[in-house]
Scaffold this motif. Structure first.
Motif, PDB file in Angstrom:
ATOM      1  N   ARG A   1     -17.881  26.385 -13.591  1.00  0.00           N
ATOM      2  CA  ARG A   1     -16.671  25.612 -13.893  1.00  0.00           C
ATOM      3  C   ARG A   1     -16.389  24.562 -12.826  1.00  0.00           C
ATOM      4  NH1 ARG A   1     -11.364  28.447 -16.556  1.00  0.00           N
ATOM      5  NH2 ARG A   1     -12.204  28.682 -18.665  1.00  0.00           N
TER       6      ARG A   1
ATOM      7  N   TRP B   1     -13.139  22.233 -11.589  1.00  0.00           N
ATOM      8  CA  TRP B   1     -11.686  22.105 -11.679  1.00  0.00           C
ATOM      9  C   TRP B   1     -11.264  20.732 -11.186  1.00  0.00           C
ATOM     10  CZ3 TRP B   1      -9.034  25.549 -14.363  1.00  0.00           C
ATOM     11  CH2 TRP B   1      -9.560  26.839 -14.514  1.00  0.00           C
TER      12      TRP B   1
ATOM     13  N   GLY C   1      -9.799  22.554 -16.108  1.00  0.00           N
ATOM     14  CA  GLY C   1     -11.149  23.045 -15.894  1.00  0.00           C
ATOM     15  C   GLY C   1     -12.068  22.818 -17.080  1.00  0.00           C
TER      16      GLY C   1
ATOM     17  N   GLY D   1     -16.014  24.177 -18.248  1.00  0.00           N
ATOM     18  CA  GLY D   1     -17.084  25.096 -17.910  1.00  0.00           C
ATOM     19  C   GLY D   1     -18.249  25.018 -18.870  1.00  0.00           C
TER      20      GLY D   1
END
Length: 280
Positions: free
Chosen positions: A142, A144, A153, A155
């Motif tokens: 991930r 951020w 975020g 991912g």
């Protein structure tokens, strides 16, 4: 699967050591958003209202059948499914996230009737048994974005899912079985996983978040899609221990291709989840 489990175990252990080490030595160059934790552990359950359909159709499309586990077999509409998550953050804006849940359900239903034919009484009965085991696990890297009390975020990773289940039916007449049938599935697959998230910290004790994820796989013996979305809040009455509550919606639609026929699984879950939270 033994090699895969050992590899994941070593990877998780390594990540945990690096995260804790960075946290203990104060390696962060900037102040991390209080909406994120270096190490975050979620342990709880998903109390979901379920709607599950199992279908089968022959390759030529002539033979076709569909069974709803809740309506046709009297499966409980609500049941707790265990769920666990782990999040690790490195530096300020990168990390790993892991998620796992398990659905385990089974039930049976018997119907009976009495028939009078040419002065003779016949007792007939039919029994249907259904079971379903579904396991889902995902791991994603991930990124951020943002600072302060709000972060977003994205991912990317992989998900592993396994389905095992079936329906067995039998009919008897005067205690003698006259017909029986069984349709079942036992397959697993890997698929790419996309995750999106937003987190906001009101203060050091209260936070809220939105999570969304999607898995989609085309081709292969087991294909389909899995979507999940959740809105939740977190409360930490203590520095490292707290509680989480969320409302989630999950949709699972899978197809297993067999030699003579195909099986379809269509499950929908929605309801609250509760977690004990640990953060470090």
């Amino acid at each position: 699967m033994g090699i895969t489990k050992n590899y994941l175990g070593r990877a998780i252990s390594g990540i945990l050591m690096v995260s804790l080490g960075g946290y203990a030595t104060g390696a962060h160059a900037q102040e991390q958003s209080r909406a994120l934790d270096n190490v975050s552990i979620w342990l709880g359950g998903y109390y979901a209202n379920s709607d599950t359909n199992i279908g089968a159709h022959s390759k030529d499309g002539i033979a076709r059948g569909n069974l709803n586990l809740e309506d046709d077999l009297d499966f409980q509409k609500r049941k707790v499914a265990p769920r666990a998550r782990l999040d690790f953050v490195f530096g300020e804006h990168q990390g790993f996230t892991f998620d796992y849940y398990n659905i385990d359900r089974d039930h049976s239903r018997t119907t009976s009737s009495s028939v009078n034919y040419l002065g003779h009484q016949y007792d007939a009965s039919a029994r249907l048994e259904g079971n379903l085991r579904f396991n889902f696990g995902s791991a994603a890297y991930r990124w951020w974005f943002g600072s302060g009390d709000d972060v977003f975020g994205v991912g990317l990773g992989a998900a592993y899912y396994k389905i095992r289940g079936g329906v067995t039916g039998s009919a008897t007449l005067n205690g003698v079985t006259t017909a029986s049938t069984h349709t079942g599935a036992d397959a697993d697959a890997w698929a790419p996983n996309l995750q999106l998230g937003w987190r906001h910290a009101f203060n050091d004790q209260w936070r809220m978040y939105i999570n969304a994820s999607g898995v989609r796989k085309n081709g292969g013996n087991l294909n389909g899609h899995i979507y999940d979305a959740a809105l939740g809040v977190e409360w930490f009455p203590w520095k490292n221990v707290g509680f989480g509550a969320e409302y989630a919606y999950t949709k699972i639609r899978l197809n297993e291709e067999k030699r003579a026929y195909d099986l379809d699984l269509d499950m929908k879950f929605n309801g609250p989840s509760a977690y004990v939270r640990f953060r470090f």
